[in-house]
Design a protein around this motif. Structure first.
Motif: not given
Lengths: 379, 249
Positions: B41-54
Protein backbone atom coordinates in the motif's frame (compact mmCIF):
# COMPACT_ATOMS: atom_id res chain seq x y z
CA UNK A 1 -19.80 -27.44 -26.59
CA UNK A 2 -19.07 -25.88 -29.93
CA UNK A 3 -15.74 -24.33 -28.93
CA UNK A 4 -14.23 -27.77 -28.47
CA UNK A 5 -13.71 -28.55 -32.12
CA UNK A 6 -13.20 -26.00 -34.82
CA UNK A 7 -11.91 -26.86 -38.25
CA UNK A 8 -9.75 -24.41 -40.13
CA UNK A 9 -12.29 -24.31 -42.94
CA UNK A 10 -15.88 -23.92 -41.74
CA UNK A 11 -18.59 -24.59 -44.31
CA UNK A 12 -19.39 -20.90 -44.81
CA UNK A 13 -15.75 -20.10 -45.62
CA UNK A 14 -15.46 -23.07 -47.96
CA UNK A 15 -18.51 -21.74 -49.79
CA UNK A 16 -16.93 -18.30 -50.07
CA UNK A 17 -13.73 -19.75 -51.55
CA UNK A 18 -15.75 -21.86 -53.97
CA UNK A 19 -17.84 -18.86 -55.01
CA UNK A 20 -14.73 -16.79 -55.63
CA UNK A 21 -13.12 -19.60 -57.61
CA UNK A 22 -16.21 -19.97 -59.80
CA UNK A 23 -16.37 -16.22 -60.35
CA UNK A 24 -12.78 -15.74 -61.41
CA UNK A 25 -12.23 -19.07 -63.15
CA UNK A 26 -15.56 -19.66 -64.86
CA UNK A 27 -17.69 -16.52 -65.01
CA UNK A 28 -14.97 -14.04 -65.98
CA UNK A 29 -13.30 -16.15 -68.68
CA UNK A 30 -16.70 -16.94 -70.25
CA UNK A 31 -17.98 -13.37 -70.21
CA UNK A 32 -14.91 -11.36 -71.24
CA UNK A 33 -12.62 -11.11 -74.20
CA UNK A 34 -8.93 -11.79 -73.61
CA UNK A 35 -8.05 -8.09 -73.36
CA UNK A 36 -10.46 -7.57 -70.44
CA UNK A 37 -9.56 -10.91 -68.90
CA UNK A 38 -5.89 -9.97 -68.99
CA UNK A 39 -6.82 -6.76 -67.14
CA UNK A 40 -8.62 -8.80 -64.49
CA UNK A 41 -5.50 -10.93 -64.23
CA UNK A 42 -3.51 -7.78 -63.56
CA UNK A 43 -5.99 -6.77 -60.83
CA UNK A 44 -5.78 -10.21 -59.31
CA UNK A 45 -2.02 -9.85 -59.02
CA UNK A 46 -2.69 -6.82 -56.77
CA UNK A 47 -5.12 -8.95 -54.79
CA UNK A 48 -2.17 -10.96 -53.47
CA UNK A 49 -0.91 -7.78 -51.82
CA UNK A 50 -4.33 -6.97 -50.39
CA UNK A 51 -4.57 -10.50 -49.02
CA UNK A 52 -1.23 -10.06 -47.24
CA UNK A 53 -2.40 -6.72 -45.87
CA UNK A 54 -5.48 -8.32 -44.33
CA UNK A 55 -3.27 -10.53 -42.18
CA UNK A 56 -0.62 -7.92 -41.50
CA UNK A 57 -2.78 -4.82 -41.07
CA UNK A 58 -6.31 -6.07 -40.43
CA UNK A 59 -5.40 -8.88 -38.06
CA UNK A 60 -1.98 -7.82 -36.76
CA UNK A 61 -2.56 -4.06 -36.74
CA UNK A 62 0.71 -3.45 -38.59
CA UNK A 63 0.05 -0.87 -41.28
CA UNK A 64 2.62 -1.14 -44.03
CA UNK A 65 2.64 1.62 -46.62
CA UNK A 66 5.45 -0.07 -48.51
CA UNK A 67 3.99 -3.31 -49.85
CA UNK A 68 4.91 -2.13 -53.34
CA UNK A 69 8.52 -2.87 -52.38
CA UNK A 70 7.82 -6.59 -52.10
CA UNK A 71 5.47 -6.61 -55.07
CA UNK A 72 8.26 -4.94 -57.04
CA UNK A 73 11.02 -7.25 -55.82
CA UNK A 74 8.99 -10.32 -56.80
CA UNK A 75 8.12 -8.75 -60.12
CA UNK A 76 11.69 -7.70 -60.86
CA UNK A 77 13.03 -11.18 -60.08
CA UNK A 78 10.61 -12.63 -62.63
CA UNK A 79 11.38 -9.88 -65.14
CA UNK A 80 15.14 -10.43 -64.84
CA UNK A 81 14.77 -14.07 -65.84
CA UNK A 82 12.49 -13.25 -68.77
CA UNK A 83 14.74 -10.41 -69.90
CA UNK A 84 17.81 -12.64 -69.93
CA UNK A 85 15.94 -15.17 -72.01
CA UNK A 86 14.93 -12.44 -74.44
CA UNK A 87 18.53 -11.20 -74.69
CA UNK A 88 20.23 -14.03 -76.52
CA UNK A 89 23.35 -13.05 -78.49
CA UNK A 90 21.40 -13.68 -81.72
CA UNK A 91 18.49 -11.45 -80.76
CA UNK A 92 20.79 -8.66 -79.61
CA UNK A 93 23.35 -8.95 -82.40
CA UNK A 94 23.10 -5.25 -83.30
CA UNK A 95 24.26 -4.19 -79.81
CA UNK A 96 27.86 -3.25 -79.16
CA UNK A 97 27.90 -6.04 -76.54
CA UNK A 98 25.53 -8.75 -77.72
CA UNK A 99 24.00 -11.11 -75.16
CA UNK A 100 23.20 -8.57 -72.44
CA UNK A 101 19.84 -6.83 -71.94
CA UNK A 102 19.33 -3.88 -74.28
CA UNK A 103 19.17 -1.19 -71.56
CA UNK A 104 22.56 -2.27 -70.26
CA UNK A 105 24.03 -1.83 -73.70
CA UNK A 106 22.51 1.67 -73.94
CA UNK A 107 24.16 2.51 -70.63
CA UNK A 108 27.60 1.44 -71.83
CA UNK A 109 27.75 -1.72 -69.71
CA UNK A 110 29.97 -4.32 -71.37
CA UNK A 111 29.28 -7.34 -69.18
CA UNK A 112 26.35 -8.79 -67.27
CA UNK A 113 26.47 -7.63 -63.61
CA UNK A 114 27.16 -10.46 -61.12
CA UNK A 115 23.76 -10.36 -59.48
CA UNK A 116 22.06 -10.93 -62.84
CA UNK A 117 24.00 -14.14 -63.53
CA UNK A 118 21.92 -16.58 -61.39
CA UNK A 119 18.72 -15.39 -63.07
CA UNK A 120 19.61 -17.52 -66.08
CA UNK A 121 18.17 -20.39 -64.05
CA UNK A 122 14.38 -20.69 -63.77
CA UNK A 123 14.49 -22.68 -60.54
CA UNK A 124 16.74 -20.06 -58.96
CA UNK A 125 14.33 -17.36 -60.13
CA UNK A 126 11.28 -19.10 -58.68
CA UNK A 127 13.06 -19.44 -55.34
CA UNK A 128 14.33 -15.85 -55.48
CA UNK A 129 10.82 -14.47 -56.12
CA UNK A 130 9.89 -15.58 -52.60
CA UNK A 131 13.22 -15.55 -50.79
CA UNK A 132 14.58 -12.13 -51.81
CA UNK A 133 11.51 -10.13 -50.65
CA UNK A 134 11.12 -12.26 -47.53
CA UNK A 135 14.75 -11.70 -46.51
CA UNK A 136 14.32 -7.99 -47.12
CA UNK A 137 11.08 -7.95 -45.10
CA UNK A 138 12.82 -9.95 -42.38
CA UNK A 139 15.64 -7.43 -42.08
CA UNK A 140 13.23 -4.49 -41.95
CA UNK A 141 10.90 -6.11 -39.45
CA UNK A 142 13.66 -7.39 -37.15
CA UNK A 143 15.23 -3.94 -37.09
CA UNK A 144 11.87 -2.30 -36.31
CA UNK A 145 9.94 -4.75 -34.15
CA UNK A 146 12.81 -5.86 -31.95
CA UNK A 147 13.22 -2.19 -31.06
CA UNK A 148 9.45 -1.92 -30.56
CA UNK A 149 8.92 0.55 -33.34
CA UNK A 150 5.31 0.28 -34.36
CA UNK A 151 2.15 2.06 -35.44
CA UNK A 152 2.54 5.28 -37.36
CA UNK A 153 6.34 5.19 -37.14
CA UNK A 154 6.46 1.81 -38.79
CA UNK A 155 4.10 3.00 -41.54
CA UNK A 156 6.28 6.03 -42.22
CA UNK A 157 9.45 3.95 -42.37
CA UNK A 158 7.93 1.45 -44.81
CA UNK A 159 6.85 4.38 -46.92
CA UNK A 160 10.36 5.80 -46.84
CA UNK A 161 11.75 2.43 -47.92
CA UNK A 162 9.36 2.40 -50.87
CA UNK A 163 10.60 5.85 -51.87
CA UNK A 164 14.25 4.86 -51.45
CA UNK A 165 13.90 1.70 -53.52
CA UNK A 166 12.18 3.63 -56.33
CA UNK A 167 14.94 6.20 -56.39
CA UNK A 168 17.55 3.45 -56.35
CA UNK A 169 15.95 1.61 -59.26
CA UNK A 170 15.59 4.78 -61.30
CA UNK A 171 19.12 5.92 -60.49
CA UNK A 172 20.84 2.66 -61.35
CA UNK A 173 19.58 2.68 -64.91
CA UNK A 174 22.31 0.41 -66.27
CA UNK A 175 21.49 -2.37 -63.80
CA UNK A 176 17.72 -2.05 -63.49
CA UNK A 177 16.39 -0.48 -66.65
CA UNK A 178 15.73 2.78 -64.81
CA UNK A 179 12.41 4.56 -65.04
CA UNK A 180 11.26 2.47 -68.01
CA UNK A 181 11.70 -0.70 -66.06
CA UNK A 182 12.40 -4.05 -67.66
CA UNK A 183 10.40 -4.24 -70.86
CA UNK A 184 10.08 -6.30 -74.00
CA UNK A 185 9.74 -9.68 -72.28
CA UNK A 186 8.96 -12.42 -74.72
CA UNK A 187 9.31 -16.06 -73.77
CA UNK A 188 9.40 -18.35 -70.75
CA UNK A 189 11.60 -21.35 -71.48
CA UNK A 190 10.90 -20.85 -75.16
CA UNK A 191 7.11 -20.48 -74.65
CA UNK A 192 5.81 -17.20 -76.04
CA UNK A 193 3.92 -15.42 -73.23
CA UNK A 194 2.44 -12.75 -75.50
CA UNK A 195 -0.06 -14.90 -77.40
CA UNK A 196 -3.75 -15.02 -76.44
CA UNK A 197 -3.46 -18.67 -75.54
CA UNK A 198 -0.54 -17.97 -73.20
CA UNK A 199 -2.50 -15.16 -71.59
CA UNK A 200 -5.37 -17.53 -70.86
CA UNK A 201 -3.01 -20.06 -69.31
CA UNK A 202 -1.23 -17.42 -67.23
CA UNK A 203 -4.57 -16.04 -66.05
CA UNK A 204 -5.65 -19.44 -64.78
CA UNK A 205 -2.24 -19.99 -63.22
CA UNK A 206 -2.61 -16.66 -61.39
CA UNK A 207 -6.09 -17.68 -60.15
CA UNK A 208 -4.77 -20.99 -58.83
CA UNK A 209 -1.89 -19.29 -57.05
CA UNK A 210 -4.28 -16.76 -55.52
CA UNK A 211 -6.58 -19.48 -54.23
CA UNK A 212 -3.54 -21.31 -52.88
CA UNK A 213 -2.50 -18.17 -50.98
CA UNK A 214 -6.09 -17.80 -49.80
CA UNK A 215 -5.89 -21.24 -48.22
CA UNK A 216 -2.62 -20.33 -46.50
CA UNK A 217 -4.17 -17.10 -45.18
CA UNK A 218 -7.25 -19.00 -44.03
CA UNK A 219 -5.08 -21.51 -42.17
CA UNK A 220 -3.07 -18.76 -40.47
CA UNK A 221 -6.07 -16.75 -39.37
CA UNK A 222 -7.87 -19.80 -38.00
CA UNK A 223 -4.78 -20.99 -36.10
CA UNK A 224 -3.90 -19.75 -32.65
CA UNK A 225 -1.47 -17.41 -34.38
CA UNK A 226 -4.42 -15.65 -36.02
CA UNK A 227 -6.08 -15.11 -32.65
CA UNK A 228 -2.77 -13.96 -31.20
CA UNK A 229 -2.49 -11.32 -33.93
CA UNK A 230 -5.93 -10.00 -32.97
CA UNK A 231 -4.93 -10.06 -29.31
CA UNK A 232 -1.70 -8.17 -30.03
CA UNK A 233 -3.57 -5.55 -32.03
CA UNK A 234 -5.77 -4.94 -29.01
CA UNK A 235 -3.46 -5.36 -25.96
CA UNK A 236 0.13 -5.92 -26.97
CA UNK A 237 1.42 -5.77 -23.41
CA UNK A 238 -1.02 -8.40 -22.20
CA UNK A 239 0.26 -10.80 -24.89
CA UNK A 240 3.85 -10.02 -23.97
CA UNK A 241 3.16 -10.65 -20.29
CA UNK A 242 1.39 -13.88 -21.15
CA UNK A 243 4.77 -15.25 -22.19
CA UNK A 244 4.98 -14.46 -25.91
CA UNK A 245 7.81 -12.73 -27.69
CA UNK A 246 5.50 -10.36 -29.54
CA UNK A 247 8.08 -9.17 -32.06
CA UNK A 248 8.52 -12.68 -33.52
CA UNK A 249 4.84 -12.86 -34.42
CA UNK A 250 4.96 -9.46 -36.06
CA UNK A 251 8.05 -10.45 -38.02
CA UNK A 252 6.31 -13.63 -39.17
CA UNK A 253 3.17 -11.94 -40.40
CA UNK A 254 5.08 -9.13 -42.09
CA UNK A 255 7.27 -11.65 -43.93
CA UNK A 256 4.19 -13.68 -44.91
CA UNK A 257 2.52 -10.56 -46.33
CA UNK A 258 5.76 -9.80 -48.20
CA UNK A 259 5.78 -13.31 -49.68
CA UNK A 260 2.18 -12.94 -50.89
CA UNK A 261 3.00 -9.56 -52.41
CA UNK A 262 6.05 -10.97 -54.16
CA UNK A 263 4.05 -13.81 -55.74
CA UNK A 264 1.60 -11.14 -56.92
CA UNK A 265 4.46 -9.15 -58.42
CA UNK A 266 5.72 -12.16 -60.35
CA UNK A 267 2.19 -12.84 -61.64
CA UNK A 268 1.97 -9.21 -62.72
CA UNK A 269 5.19 -9.42 -64.71
CA UNK A 270 4.09 -12.62 -66.44
CA UNK A 271 0.69 -11.30 -67.45
CA UNK A 272 1.47 -7.67 -68.22
CA UNK A 273 4.84 -8.35 -69.79
CA UNK A 274 6.96 -5.74 -68.03
CA UNK A 275 7.95 -4.44 -64.60
CA UNK A 276 8.79 -0.85 -63.74
CA UNK A 277 9.41 1.35 -60.69
CA UNK A 278 5.86 2.75 -61.05
CA UNK A 279 4.69 -0.33 -59.14
CA UNK A 280 7.20 -0.02 -56.32
CA UNK A 281 6.82 3.49 -54.98
CA UNK A 282 4.63 5.32 -52.50
CA UNK A 283 1.53 5.81 -54.67
CA UNK A 284 1.00 2.16 -55.65
CA UNK A 285 1.78 1.07 -52.08
CA UNK A 286 -0.94 3.33 -50.72
CA UNK A 287 -3.33 2.27 -53.48
CA UNK A 288 -2.86 -1.32 -52.37
CA UNK A 289 -3.82 -0.35 -48.82
CA UNK A 290 -6.95 1.29 -50.23
CA UNK A 291 -7.89 -1.91 -52.12
CA UNK A 292 -7.66 -3.75 -48.84
CA UNK A 293 -9.58 -1.11 -46.88
CA UNK A 294 -12.41 -0.93 -49.43
CA UNK A 295 -12.78 -4.69 -49.43
CA UNK A 296 -12.59 -4.88 -45.66
CA UNK A 297 -9.34 -5.22 -43.84
CA UNK A 298 -10.60 -8.02 -41.65
CA UNK A 299 -11.79 -10.19 -44.48
CA UNK A 300 -9.50 -12.22 -46.72
CA UNK A 301 -12.34 -12.55 -49.22
CA UNK A 302 -13.32 -8.90 -49.01
CA UNK A 303 -9.80 -7.80 -49.85
CA UNK A 304 -9.92 -9.67 -53.16
CA UNK A 305 -13.33 -8.29 -54.11
CA UNK A 306 -12.20 -4.83 -53.00
CA UNK A 307 -9.18 -5.01 -55.28
CA UNK A 308 -11.34 -6.06 -58.22
CA UNK A 309 -13.97 -3.37 -57.60
CA UNK A 310 -11.54 -0.47 -57.10
CA UNK A 311 -9.49 -1.43 -60.14
CA UNK A 312 -12.57 -1.92 -62.27
CA UNK A 313 -13.72 1.56 -61.20
CA UNK A 314 -10.26 2.93 -61.89
CA UNK A 315 -10.21 1.54 -65.42
CA UNK A 316 -13.74 2.66 -66.16
CA UNK A 317 -13.43 6.17 -64.77
CA UNK A 318 -9.93 6.88 -65.92
CA UNK A 319 -10.97 5.93 -69.46
CA UNK A 320 -13.66 8.63 -69.36
CA UNK A 321 -12.37 11.19 -66.82
CA UNK A 322 -8.63 10.70 -66.40
CA UNK A 323 -8.11 13.86 -64.29
CA UNK A 324 -10.85 13.03 -61.82
CA UNK A 325 -9.80 9.52 -60.94
CA UNK A 326 -7.32 10.38 -58.19
CA UNK A 327 -9.92 12.57 -56.49
CA UNK A 328 -12.39 9.73 -56.79
CA UNK A 329 -9.93 7.32 -55.20
CA UNK A 330 -9.27 9.74 -52.34
CA UNK A 331 -12.99 10.26 -51.78
CA UNK A 332 -13.52 6.51 -51.81
CA UNK A 333 -10.88 6.01 -49.14
CA UNK A 334 -12.28 8.76 -46.91
CA UNK A 335 -15.76 7.38 -47.41
CA UNK A 336 -14.72 3.89 -46.43
CA UNK A 337 -12.82 5.02 -43.35
CA UNK A 338 -15.62 7.28 -42.12
CA UNK A 339 -18.73 5.37 -43.12
CA UNK A 340 -17.83 1.69 -43.51
CA UNK A 341 -14.69 0.90 -41.54
CA UNK A 342 -15.18 -2.79 -42.30
CA UNK A 343 -15.42 -2.13 -46.04
CA UNK A 344 -17.44 -4.25 -48.43
CA UNK A 345 -17.10 -7.26 -46.14
CA UNK A 346 -18.74 -5.24 -43.36
CA UNK A 347 -21.65 -4.36 -45.61
CA UNK A 348 -21.97 -8.03 -46.47
CA UNK A 349 -21.98 -9.24 -42.86
CA UNK A 350 -24.43 -6.58 -41.64
CA UNK A 351 -26.88 -6.52 -44.56
CA UNK A 352 -26.62 -9.55 -46.77
CA UNK A 353 -25.49 -12.42 -44.56
CA UNK A 354 -28.37 -12.23 -42.02
CA UNK A 355 -30.87 -12.25 -44.87
CA UNK A 356 -29.12 -15.14 -46.58
CA UNK A 357 -29.07 -17.20 -43.42
CA UNK A 358 -32.75 -16.46 -42.82
CA UNK A 359 -33.48 -17.60 -46.32
CA UNK A 360 -31.47 -20.79 -45.79
CA UNK A 361 -33.27 -21.36 -42.52
CA UNK A 362 -36.67 -21.14 -44.15
CA UNK A 363 -35.45 -23.60 -46.78
CA UNK A 364 -34.28 -26.00 -44.12
CA UNK A 365 -37.11 -25.53 -41.64
CA UNK A 366 -38.17 -29.13 -42.12
CA UNK A 367 -34.72 -30.38 -41.12
CA UNK A 368 -33.01 -30.15 -37.67
CA UNK A 369 -31.16 -26.83 -37.11
CA UNK A 370 -27.44 -26.52 -37.82
CA UNK A 371 -25.01 -25.81 -34.95
CA UNK A 372 -24.36 -22.09 -34.86
CA UNK A 373 -20.95 -20.56 -35.48
CA UNK A 374 -21.64 -17.07 -34.19
CA UNK A 375 -18.21 -16.56 -32.69
CA UNK A 376 -16.77 -16.14 -36.14
CA UNK A 377 -19.16 -13.85 -37.91
CA UNK A 378 -16.33 -11.49 -38.78
CA UNK A 379 -15.19 -13.31 -41.88
CA UNK B 1 23.98 -15.66 2.55
CA UNK B 2 23.09 -17.62 -0.56
CA UNK B 3 21.28 -20.28 1.43
CA UNK B 4 19.11 -17.64 3.04
CA UNK B 5 18.26 -16.11 -0.30
CA UNK B 6 17.08 -19.46 -1.64
CA UNK B 7 14.33 -19.49 0.98
CA UNK B 8 12.68 -16.42 -0.48
CA UNK B 9 10.60 -16.67 -3.61
CA UNK B 10 11.42 -13.10 -4.42
CA UNK B 11 14.30 -11.03 -3.10
CA UNK B 12 14.46 -7.39 -4.11
CA UNK B 13 17.61 -5.58 -3.01
CA UNK B 14 18.75 -2.02 -3.50
CA UNK B 15 16.28 -1.52 -6.34
CA UNK B 16 16.46 1.94 -7.88
CA UNK B 17 14.94 3.41 -11.00
CA UNK B 18 15.23 7.00 -12.04
CA UNK B 19 13.24 8.75 -14.75
CA UNK B 20 15.24 11.82 -15.83
CA UNK B 21 16.68 12.19 -12.36
CA UNK B 22 13.43 11.56 -10.52
CA UNK B 23 13.82 8.43 -8.42
CA UNK B 24 10.44 6.70 -8.57
CA UNK B 25 11.89 3.77 -6.63
CA UNK B 26 14.84 4.49 -4.40
CA UNK B 27 17.07 1.81 -2.90
CA UNK B 28 14.15 -0.47 -2.19
CA UNK B 29 14.58 -3.87 -0.55
CA UNK B 30 11.94 -6.41 0.40
CA UNK B 31 11.52 -10.17 0.46
CA UNK B 32 8.56 -12.40 -0.29
CA UNK B 33 8.30 -15.87 1.25
CA UNK B 34 6.95 -19.08 -0.17
CA UNK B 35 3.10 -19.05 -0.20
CA UNK B 36 2.95 -15.55 1.22
CA UNK B 37 0.33 -12.96 0.35
CA UNK B 38 2.03 -9.59 0.47
CA UNK B 39 0.03 -6.41 0.10
CA UNK B 40 1.75 -3.21 -0.95
CA UNK B 41 0.00 0.00 0.00
CA UNK B 42 1.04 3.61 -0.12
CA UNK B 43 -0.15 7.05 -1.17
CA UNK B 44 -0.40 8.06 -4.83
CA UNK B 45 2.99 8.29 -6.49
CA UNK B 46 4.68 6.09 -3.93
CA UNK B 47 6.05 3.85 -6.69
CA UNK B 48 3.83 0.81 -6.15
CA UNK B 49 3.01 0.12 -9.79
CA UNK B 50 6.59 0.93 -10.77
CA UNK B 51 7.80 -1.85 -8.48
CA UNK B 52 5.58 -4.35 -10.30
CA UNK B 53 6.77 -2.95 -13.65
CA UNK B 54 10.35 -3.52 -12.55
CA UNK B 55 9.74 -7.09 -11.40
CA UNK B 56 7.96 -8.14 -14.59
CA UNK B 57 10.51 -6.42 -16.83
CA UNK B 58 8.32 -3.68 -18.24
CA UNK B 59 10.65 -1.04 -16.82
CA UNK B 60 14.41 -1.56 -16.63
CA UNK B 61 16.04 -0.94 -13.25
CA UNK B 62 18.76 1.69 -12.96
CA UNK B 63 20.37 -0.20 -10.10
CA UNK B 64 19.79 -3.14 -7.75
CA UNK B 65 18.82 -6.76 -8.10
CA UNK B 66 15.59 -8.73 -8.29
CA UNK B 67 16.08 -12.43 -7.63
CA UNK B 68 13.22 -14.84 -8.29
CA UNK B 69 14.11 -18.31 -6.96
CA UNK B 70 17.76 -17.42 -7.42
CA UNK B 71 17.29 -16.16 -11.01
CA UNK B 72 18.21 -12.56 -11.74
CA UNK B 73 15.16 -10.98 -13.39
CA UNK B 74 16.65 -7.58 -14.25
CA UNK B 75 18.61 -9.11 -17.14
CA UNK B 76 15.70 -11.11 -18.58
CA UNK B 77 13.15 -10.24 -21.26
CA UNK B 78 9.46 -9.93 -20.37
CA UNK B 79 8.38 -13.25 -21.89
CA UNK B 80 11.30 -15.07 -20.25
CA UNK B 81 10.22 -13.70 -16.88
CA UNK B 82 6.73 -15.09 -17.54
CA UNK B 83 8.23 -18.46 -18.47
CA UNK B 84 10.20 -18.39 -15.20
CA UNK B 85 6.87 -18.27 -13.36
CA UNK B 86 5.92 -14.64 -12.73
CA UNK B 87 2.43 -13.51 -13.71
CA UNK B 88 1.18 -9.96 -13.61
CA UNK B 89 -2.28 -8.39 -13.76
CA UNK B 90 -2.56 -4.82 -14.92
CA UNK B 91 -4.41 -2.04 -13.18
CA UNK B 92 -7.02 -1.58 -15.90
CA UNK B 93 -8.52 -4.85 -17.02
CA UNK B 94 -6.30 -5.89 -19.87
CA UNK B 95 -8.14 -8.46 -21.94
CA UNK B 96 -8.67 -9.06 -25.66
CA UNK B 97 -12.03 -7.47 -26.35
CA UNK B 98 -12.43 -8.88 -29.87
CA UNK B 99 -12.01 -12.49 -28.75
CA UNK B 100 -14.34 -14.73 -26.78
CA UNK B 101 -13.78 -15.55 -23.12
CA UNK B 102 -12.67 -19.02 -24.18
CA UNK B 103 -10.13 -17.62 -26.64
CA UNK B 104 -8.83 -15.16 -24.07
CA UNK B 105 -8.09 -17.99 -21.68
CA UNK B 106 -6.77 -20.26 -24.40
CA UNK B 107 -4.16 -17.72 -25.49
CA UNK B 108 -2.77 -17.69 -21.98
CA UNK B 109 -2.53 -21.48 -21.87
CA UNK B 110 1.20 -22.16 -21.61
CA UNK B 111 1.71 -24.15 -24.80
CA UNK B 112 2.70 -23.16 -28.34
CA UNK B 113 4.29 -19.90 -27.37
CA UNK B 114 6.55 -19.50 -30.39
CA UNK B 115 5.54 -18.82 -33.99
CA UNK B 116 5.66 -22.43 -35.12
CA UNK B 117 3.96 -23.67 -31.97
CA UNK B 118 1.13 -21.18 -32.43
CA UNK B 119 0.60 -22.29 -36.03
CA UNK B 120 0.45 -25.95 -35.01
CA UNK B 121 -1.53 -25.43 -31.78
CA UNK B 122 -4.40 -27.89 -31.40
CA UNK B 123 -7.41 -27.22 -29.21
CA UNK B 124 -7.37 -30.63 -27.56
CA UNK B 125 -9.12 -32.02 -24.53
CA UNK B 126 -6.37 -30.91 -22.16
CA UNK B 127 -6.82 -27.28 -23.21
CA UNK B 128 -10.62 -27.37 -23.10
CA UNK B 129 -10.66 -29.05 -19.69
CA UNK B 130 -8.19 -26.55 -18.25
CA UNK B 131 -10.08 -23.57 -19.66
CA UNK B 132 -13.37 -24.89 -18.25
CA UNK B 133 -11.77 -25.51 -14.87
CA UNK B 134 -10.41 -21.95 -14.69
CA UNK B 135 -13.66 -20.46 -16.03
CA UNK B 136 -15.53 -22.21 -13.26
CA UNK B 137 -13.15 -20.72 -10.70
CA UNK B 138 -13.55 -17.14 -12.00
CA UNK B 139 -17.37 -17.34 -12.21
CA UNK B 140 -17.43 -17.21 -16.02
CA UNK B 141 -18.31 -20.79 -16.93
CA UNK B 142 -21.54 -19.79 -18.66
CA UNK B 143 -19.93 -16.98 -20.64
CA UNK B 144 -17.21 -18.92 -22.46
CA UNK B 145 -18.61 -18.16 -25.91
CA UNK B 146 -19.30 -14.52 -25.13
CA UNK B 147 -17.19 -11.80 -26.69
CA UNK B 148 -14.99 -10.39 -23.93
CA UNK B 149 -15.96 -6.79 -24.75
CA UNK B 150 -19.49 -7.58 -23.54
CA UNK B 151 -18.42 -8.52 -20.01
CA UNK B 152 -18.99 -6.20 -17.06
CA UNK B 153 -16.02 -4.39 -15.55
CA UNK B 154 -15.81 -6.82 -12.65
CA UNK B 155 -16.03 -9.83 -14.95
CA UNK B 156 -13.21 -8.41 -17.05
CA UNK B 157 -11.05 -8.20 -13.92
CA UNK B 158 -11.84 -11.82 -13.14
CA UNK B 159 -11.10 -12.84 -16.71
CA UNK B 160 -7.67 -11.29 -16.49
CA UNK B 161 -7.04 -13.06 -13.18
CA UNK B 162 -8.13 -16.28 -14.90
CA UNK B 163 -5.71 -15.64 -17.75
CA UNK B 164 -2.94 -15.50 -15.18
CA UNK B 165 -4.12 -18.59 -13.33
CA UNK B 166 -4.07 -20.72 -16.46
CA UNK B 167 -0.33 -20.00 -16.66
CA UNK B 168 0.02 -21.39 -13.13
CA UNK B 169 2.59 -18.80 -12.01
CA UNK B 170 4.60 -19.27 -8.82
CA UNK B 171 4.50 -15.55 -8.17
CA UNK B 172 1.30 -13.70 -8.97
CA UNK B 173 1.26 -9.90 -9.00
CA UNK B 174 -2.09 -8.11 -8.92
CA UNK B 175 -2.39 -4.37 -9.41
CA UNK B 176 -5.58 -3.13 -7.74
CA UNK B 177 -7.72 -6.20 -8.44
CA UNK B 178 -10.92 -4.80 -6.93
CA UNK B 179 -10.75 -1.23 -8.26
CA UNK B 180 -14.09 -0.24 -9.72
CA UNK B 181 -15.90 -3.33 -8.43
CA UNK B 182 -19.26 -3.43 -6.68
CA UNK B 183 -19.44 -4.53 -3.03
CA UNK B 184 -20.73 -7.96 -4.00
CA UNK B 185 -17.99 -8.36 -6.58
CA UNK B 186 -15.35 -7.35 -4.01
CA UNK B 187 -16.52 -10.08 -1.70
CA UNK B 188 -16.45 -12.65 -4.46
CA UNK B 189 -12.97 -11.48 -5.46
CA UNK B 190 -11.62 -11.78 -1.92
CA UNK B 191 -13.00 -15.30 -1.85
CA UNK B 192 -11.43 -16.01 -5.24
CA UNK B 193 -8.05 -14.67 -4.13
CA UNK B 194 -8.08 -16.76 -0.99
CA UNK B 195 -8.75 -19.81 -3.14
CA UNK B 196 -6.10 -19.16 -5.79
CA UNK B 197 -3.31 -18.13 -3.47
CA UNK B 198 -2.91 -21.70 -2.26
CA UNK B 199 0.50 -22.98 -3.30
CA UNK B 200 1.86 -19.74 -4.70
CA UNK B 201 3.15 -16.37 -3.57
CA UNK B 202 1.15 -13.26 -4.32
CA UNK B 203 1.89 -9.56 -4.35
CA UNK B 204 -1.17 -7.32 -4.33
CA UNK B 205 -1.36 -3.57 -4.67
CA UNK B 206 -4.57 -2.22 -3.21
CA UNK B 207 -6.13 0.95 -1.85
CA UNK B 208 -9.25 -0.56 -0.34
CA UNK B 209 -8.33 -1.03 3.35
CA UNK B 210 -11.21 -3.35 4.11
CA UNK B 211 -10.12 -5.59 1.27
CA UNK B 212 -6.49 -5.41 2.44
CA UNK B 213 -7.51 -6.45 5.94
CA UNK B 214 -9.44 -9.39 4.46
CA UNK B 215 -6.57 -10.92 2.56
CA UNK B 216 -3.26 -9.59 3.92
CA UNK B 217 -0.92 -11.31 6.32
CA UNK B 218 1.94 -8.91 5.80
CA UNK B 219 1.78 -5.38 4.48
CA UNK B 220 4.53 -3.22 3.02
CA UNK B 221 3.96 0.52 3.00
CA UNK B 222 5.77 2.44 0.29
CA UNK B 223 6.39 6.15 0.38
CA UNK B 224 8.44 8.12 -2.12
CA UNK B 225 9.93 4.95 -3.54
CA UNK B 226 11.09 3.59 -0.19
CA UNK B 227 9.77 1.14 2.36
CA UNK B 228 8.20 3.19 5.11
CA UNK B 229 6.92 0.35 7.24
CA UNK B 230 6.44 -3.39 7.03
CA UNK B 231 4.65 -5.99 9.11
CA UNK B 232 1.18 -7.16 10.04
CA UNK B 233 -1.82 -5.00 9.18
CA UNK B 234 -2.28 -4.07 12.83
CA UNK B 235 1.33 -3.04 13.32
CA UNK B 236 1.37 -0.99 10.13
CA UNK B 237 -1.89 0.78 10.99
CA UNK B 238 -0.49 1.81 14.35
CA UNK B 239 2.87 2.94 12.99
CA UNK B 240 3.12 6.73 13.62
CA UNK B 241 5.14 7.21 10.40
CA UNK B 242 2.35 5.63 8.35
CA UNK B 243 -0.25 7.76 10.08
CA UNK B 244 1.74 10.87 9.28
CA UNK B 245 2.09 10.03 5.60
CA UNK B 246 -1.58 9.19 5.14
CA UNK B 247 -3.08 11.85 7.39
CA UNK B 248 -0.38 14.27 8.42
CA UNK B 249 0.04 16.60 5.45
Amino acid sequence: MSYGMRSFLPKSDAMKILLLAVLIMVVFPLSMDIFRLNLVGKYLSYAFVALGLVLCWGYGGILSLGQGVFFGLGGYCMAMFLKLEASTPEATAIQSTPGIPDFMDWNQLTALPWFWEPFHSLSFTVAAIIIVPVIFAFIISVAMFKRRVGGVYFAIITQAIAAILTILIIGQQGYTGGVNGITDLRTLKGWDIRTDEAKYILYFFCCIMLIGCLFVAQYVRKSKLGRLLVAMRDKEDRVRFSGYDVSNFKIFVFCLAAAFSAIGGAMFTLQVGFMSPTFVGIVPSIEMVIFCAVGGRLSIFGAIYGTLVVNWAKTTFSESFPELWLFGLGALFIGVVLAFPQGLAGLYTTWIEPRLSQWFKSLRSARPPMPSTTADSRS
Amino acid sequence: MNAIQQDFVLAVEGLTVSFDGFKAVNDLSFYVDENEIRVIIGPNGAGKTTVLDLICGRTKATDGTIKFRGKELTKMKEHQIVHAGVGRKFQNPSIYEDLTVFENLEISFPRGRNVFGALMFKRDKEVVDKVEEIADLIFLKDDLNKQAALLSHGQKQWLEIGMLLIQDPQLLMLDEPVAGMSVAERKQTAELLNKITQGRSVIVIEHDMQFVADIAKRVTVLHQGKVLSEGSMERVQNDPKVKEVYLGH
